[in-house]
Motif scaffolding. Structure first.
Motif, PDB file in Angstrom:
ATOM      1  N   MET A 250       0.820  -1.219   0.000  1.00  0.00           N
ATOM      2  CA  MET A 250       0.000   0.000   0.000  1.00  0.00           C
ATOM      3  C   MET A 250       0.849   1.264   0.000  1.00  0.00           C
ATOM      4  O   MET A 250       1.999   1.274   0.406  1.00  0.00           O
ATOM      5  CB  MET A 250      -0.952   0.034   1.213  1.00  0.00           C
ATOM      6  N   ILE A 251       0.206   2.341  -0.474  1.00  0.00           N
ATOM      7  CA  ILE A 251       0.756   3.690  -0.308  1.00  0.00           C
ATOM      8  C   ILE A 251      -0.443   4.627  -0.187  1.00  0.00           C
ATOM      9  O   ILE A 251      -1.412   4.490  -0.921  1.00  0.00           O
ATOM     10  CB  ILE A 251       1.681   4.104  -1.478  1.00  0.00           C
ATOM     11  N   CYS A 252      -0.384   5.544   0.760  1.00  0.00           N
ATOM     12  CA  CYS A 252      -1.446   6.553   0.860  1.00  0.00           C
ATOM     13  C   CYS A 252      -1.011   7.818   0.142  1.00  0.00           C
ATOM     14  O   CYS A 252       0.094   8.329   0.393  1.00  0.00           O
ATOM     15  CB  CYS A 252      -1.750   6.888   2.316  1.00  0.00           C
ATOM     16  N   ILE A 253      -1.885   8.290  -0.735  1.00  0.00           N
ATOM     17  CA  ILE A 253      -1.706   9.589  -1.397  1.00  0.00           C
ATOM     18  C   ILE A 253      -2.971  10.370  -1.055  1.00  0.00           C
ATOM     19  O   ILE A 253      -4.070  10.005  -1.474  1.00  0.00           O
ATOM     20  CB  ILE A 253      -1.579   9.451  -2.930  1.00  0.00           C
ATOM     21  N   GLU A 254      -2.815  11.432  -0.265  1.00  0.00           N
ATOM     22  CA  GLU A 254      -3.986  12.095   0.307  1.00  0.00           C
ATOM     23  C   GLU A 254      -4.074  13.544  -0.179  1.00  0.00           C
ATOM     24  O   GLU A 254      -3.119  14.304  -0.051  1.00  0.00           O
ATOM     25  CB  GLU A 254      -3.880  12.077   1.835  1.00  0.00           C
ATOM     26  N   ALA A 255      -5.230  13.890  -0.735  1.00  0.00           N
ATOM     27  CA  ALA A 255      -5.498  15.294  -1.065  1.00  0.00           C
ATOM     28  C   ALA A 255      -5.941  15.948   0.239  1.00  0.00           C
ATOM     29  O   ALA A 255      -6.894  15.483   0.875  1.00  0.00           O
ATOM     30  CB  ALA A 255      -6.600  15.392  -2.109  1.00  0.00           C
ATOM     31  N   ALA A 256      -5.258  17.022   0.632  1.00  0.00           N
ATOM     32  CA  ALA A 256      -5.489  17.538   1.980  1.00  0.00           C
ATOM     33  C   ALA A 256      -5.361  19.053   2.060  1.00  0.00           C
ATOM     34  O   ALA A 256      -4.799  19.704   1.167  1.00  0.00           O
ATOM     35  CB  ALA A 256      -4.486  16.885   2.939  1.00  0.00           C
ATOM     36  N   ASN A 257      -5.900  19.600   3.150  1.00  0.00           N
ATOM     37  CA  ASN A 257      -5.657  20.985   3.565  1.00  0.00           C
ATOM     38  C   ASN A 257      -5.423  20.919   5.068  1.00  0.00           C
ATOM     39  O   ASN A 257      -6.382  20.757   5.834  1.00  0.00           O
ATOM     40  CB  ASN A 257      -6.872  21.874   3.248  1.00  0.00           C
ATOM     41  N   VAL A 258      -4.160  20.992   5.464  1.00  0.00           N
ATOM     42  CA  VAL A 258      -3.826  20.766   6.878  1.00  0.00           C
ATOM     43  C   VAL A 258      -2.792  21.788   7.356  1.00  0.00           C
ATOM     44  O   VAL A 258      -2.244  22.555   6.569  1.00  0.00           O
ATOM     45  CB  VAL A 258      -3.299  19.321   7.092  1.00  0.00           C
ATOM     46  N   LEU A 259      -2.543  21.777   8.661  1.00  0.00           N
ATOM     47  CA  LEU A 259      -1.549  22.644   9.292  1.00  0.00           C
ATOM     48  C   LEU A 259      -1.823  24.103   8.898  1.00  0.00           C
ATOM     49  O   LEU A 259      -2.933  24.573   9.062  1.00  0.00           O
ATOM     50  CB  LEU A 259      -0.127  22.201   8.917  1.00  0.00           C
ATOM     51  N   ASP A 260      -0.824  24.810   8.336  1.00  0.00           N
ATOM     52  CA  ASP A 260      -1.025  26.222   7.975  1.00  0.00           C
ATOM     53  C   ASP A 260      -2.020  26.396   6.829  1.00  0.00           C
ATOM     54  O   ASP A 260      -2.440  27.512   6.538  1.00  0.00           O
ATOM     55  CB  ASP A 260       0.303  26.865   7.554  1.00  0.00           C
ATOM     56  N   ASP A 261      -2.345  25.306   6.139  1.00  0.00           N
ATOM     57  CA  ASP A 261      -3.297  25.380   5.023  1.00  0.00           C
ATOM     58  C   ASP A 261      -4.701  24.955   5.430  1.00  0.00           C
ATOM     59  O   ASP A 261      -5.546  24.694   4.554  1.00  0.00           O
ATOM     60  CB  ASP A 261      -2.794  24.537   3.848  1.00  0.00           C
ATOM     61  N   ALA A 262      -4.954  24.886   6.733  1.00  0.00           N
ATOM     62  CA  ALA A 262      -6.325  24.643   7.207  1.00  0.00           C
ATOM     63  C   ALA A 262      -7.239  25.696   6.582  1.00  0.00           C
ATOM     64  O   ALA A 262      -6.819  26.822   6.291  1.00  0.00           O
ATOM     65  CB  ALA A 262      -6.359  24.743   8.730  1.00  0.00           C
ATOM     66  N   ILE A 263      -8.486  25.326   6.382  1.00  0.00           N
ATOM     67  CA  ILE A 263      -9.442  26.203   5.686  1.00  0.00           C
ATOM     68  C   ILE A 263     -10.274  26.988   6.701  1.00  0.00           C
ATOM     69  O   ILE A 263     -10.805  26.393   7.651  1.00  0.00           O
ATOM     70  CB  ILE A 263     -10.407  25.355   4.833  1.00  0.00           C
ATOM     71  N   THR A 264     -10.384  28.290   6.473  1.00  0.00           N
ATOM     72  CA  THR A 264     -11.281  29.100   7.299  1.00  0.00           C
ATOM     73  C   THR A 264     -12.466  29.533   6.439  1.00  0.00           C
ATOM     74  O   THR A 264     -12.279  30.046   5.331  1.00  0.00           O
ATOM     75  CB  THR A 264     -10.548  30.339   7.846  1.00  0.00           C
TER      76      THR A 264
END
Ligand code: BG6
Length: 280
Positions: A250-264
């Motif tokens: 397996m390998i995880c490839i995740e589309a994300a918005n996390v850390l400083d890129d959290a969404i407001t």
């Protein structure tokens, strides 16, 4: 695509023909199977996964929301947010263009009292299965009268022949947080997996995963980060819901918005995160 509402322990929608297999659970709006016609399964699932209310599923596509990991404080529980262990409401399912479209909804009526994220919200997950592509679309709406901030990820587990031979292209030159070394670095060339790998890349572009047997293309929209994760030997052994030797597949490839890129989002605003997996 002929499909049915299933009454397995986690309920859901499933299409299972001699050719193809698509499956999504109400629990977490969790896509757990995508085997396009004429192909081996594209999504990986652990043989040791739990399939129980209140517990995450190890494989498929967990939906991480409204925080990632232990969140911005480093202490939030449950890990990766409450959405992946909450039963979402099935809104509709339909035959679409030879494939299957499934839509789920999440809201305060379903998530209950959440002291760590006490906001009025609504989320929609639209899954489009076809034999060419798996499309995942997560839309979050602020239903509150104040702004809120959240993290999110479509935590896609891809099945690969042997992760030690995998080449991930598309991230060359991207800055990333190496969560194992706890440091920032810059990617040079393709990503290869030679040890525990847990990285949050600053990247909005497409990625190709080539295991020498097949090539998968992962594209996304509304996503500032791509997370790449493989637990390697020791971490796999330490996880009760992960077979000791399964990390090679397996390998995880995740589309994300996390850390400083959290969404407001301000009241009434929405944000959509899209990830698509297809054959390159
Ligand atoms: C990844 C994280 O997205 O998910 C890793 O970057 C984490 O740090 C992994 O170990 C699995 O998380 P979980 O909660 O499903 O065990």
């Amino acid at each position: 695509m002929a499909h049915e509402v299933t009454h397995n322990p986690l309920k859901g929608i499933e299409a299972n023909t001699p050719d193809a297999h698509y499956g999504v659970y109400d629990h977490g709006a969790h896509v757990w199977a995508w085997r396009p016609a004429g192909s081996d399964p594209v999504l990986w699932m652990s043989t040791q996964s739990d399939f129980e209310a209140g517990k995450p599923i190890r494989g498929g596509v967990p939906v991480c929301f409204p925080w990632f990991g232990a969140g911005h404080t480093g202490t939030l529980q449950p890990g990766h947010g409450f959405a992946r262990i909450t039963a979402w409401e099935l809104v509709e399912h339909s035959h679409e263009g030879g494939g299957l479209r499934v839509e789920y909804r999440l809201g305060n009526d379903l998530t209950g009292d959440q002291p760590d994220w006490p906001y009025q919200h609504q989320a929609r997950m639209v899954v489009l299965f076809s034999d060419r592509e798996l499309s995942l679309e997560l839309t979050v709406e602020n239903k509150d009268d104040q702004e809120f901030t959240f993290e999110e990820a479509l935590h896609t587990y891809l099945a690969v022949d042997d992760v030690k031979n995998v080449k991930i292209s598309g991230l060359d030159g991207a800055r990333y947080l190496d969560k194992v070394a706890v440091d920032w670095a810059t990617q040079e060339g393709d990503v290869t997996i030679t040890e525990e790998t847990d990285r949050v890349y600053n990247s909005t572009g497409a990625v190709t995963v080539n295991d020498g047997v097949r090539k998968l293309k992962i594209t996304k929209e509304g996503s500032a980060n791509t997370v790449v994760w493989n637990p390697w030997i020791d971490k796999s052994a330490a996880m009760p819901d992960f077979g000791d030797d399964e990390w090679t597949g397996m390998i995880c490839i995740e589309a994300a918005n996390v850390l400083d890129d959290a969404i407001t989002l301000q009241p009434g605003e929405t944000h959509t995160l899209v990830q698509r997996v297809s054959f390159a």
